[in-house]
Motif scaffolding. Structure first.
Motif: not given
Length: 315
Positions: A267-272, A275-279, A290-295
């Motif tokens: 399920l973590t794939w959805i928010p990850l 975040n990947l698209a934003k970075f 900070i998105l890499s830390v959140r991932n």
């Protein structure tokens, strides 16, 4: 130096990169070997945090001393020593104190376990120091992602599990001048593959940091991996490492964890992916790093939740 300046110097927000693997290894030992020592847990936690803070402070101090260009690229705000106008003597004293605390707790832990811990801990200390210090620090070479991923993602998990096993996982003995190392190869392979999300997640934190700093790094003669392979290839590698990090779900199943629990990390794939698209669209230190830390937290907190739930359920 006040408390806030200290927390900025050691970049306390990044300590999840060491604490999360530590928790993962502890829960692994509880689940796999049904073993836990509170005293050893506390000693390793203090040693780990102090050493992680020390290496971060060394990195900031070394960047401060070696900067070729002291204007532009946010130099006045990126480095906490410059931003907080910290005295060099105070920074050096803080680093020394943190290293002494880390070494002291580490030696106490060795006395309660086995000489193998002295070997692994000593090697980790050496790599941690060389990562930021020396003629050519590891962080200034295209090897930062490899070393940070392996040592923070796997070695921390291995040691934090090992201190609770009393030789079940590995053992080093001295007998009549001979050194004997006993390694449970099957369990070590299991543990390595269990560590894959931590290894690759931490490598990606370093990779994201270097992607964001690529122009400044070229200016300061810091030849990191993105400088060598280019930003586009670095972004491709960044995405690929996240895809591979889900491979360890098979290991959770082999460990005997219920398949329904194993679905949780998926399920973590959805928010990850969000975040990947934003970075991928924007690589800025202040906005998207900070998105890499959140991932990393997403990937590995899910594994912690799975192990914690598995411990509570009948096997």
């Amino acid at each position: 130096m006040n408390g806030r300046s200290f927390l900025e110097l050691v970049e306390i927000r990044t300590k999840a990169a060491s604490v999360i693997p530590f928790i993962m290894g502890t829960l692994y030992a509880l689940y796999r070997f049904d073993s836990f020592y509170a005293g050893r847990f506390a000693l390793m936690l203090v040693s780990l945090l102090c050493f992680d803070m020390a290496t971060t402070a060394i990195n900031n101090y070394y960047d401060f001393k070696k900067a070729s260009r002291t204007y532009g690229y946010g130099y006045e705000t990126h480095n906490p020593i410059v931003r907080r106008k910290l005295k060099e003597s105070v920074v050096v004293g803080t680093i020394v104190l943190l290293l002494l605390l880390a070494a002291g707790c580490g030696l106490l832990l060795v006395a309660q376990t086995n000489l193998l811990l002295f070997l692994l801990g000593g090697l980790s200390f050496l790599i941690g120091i060389l990562y930021s210090f020396g003629p050519i620090p590891i962080s200034r070479m295209p090897l930062g992602e490899l070393f940070s991923g392996l040592f923070m993602g796997f070695v921390i998990i291995f040691i934090s599990a090992y201190i609770h096993t009393d030789g079940t996982l590995a053992l080093l003995t001295l007998e009549r001048g001979w050194v004997h190392v006993h390694l449970n190869l099957v369990e070590t392979i299991y543990l390595f593959w269990f560590s894959v999300p931590a290894i690759l997640g931490i490598a990606n934190i370093m990779l994201a940091n270097n992607i964001c700093d690529i122009e400044e790094d070229v200016e300061n003669r810091r030849y990191t991996l993105p400088v060598y392979i280019g930003k586009e290839h670095a972004l491709t590698l960044f995405r690929l490492l996240y895809y591979v990090s889900y491979a360890d779900l098979a290991v959770l199943l082999l460990m005997g964890i219920h398949p329904l629990l194993v679905l949780l990390p998926l399920l973590t794939w959805i928010p990850l992916r969000r975040n990947l698209a934003k970075f991928t669209a924007r690589q800025e230190k202040a906005a998207t790093f900070i998105l890499s830390v959140r991932n990393f937290v997403l990937l590995n907190a899910a594994r912690i939740a799975v192990l914690g739930a598995a411990l509570l359920l009948p096997r």
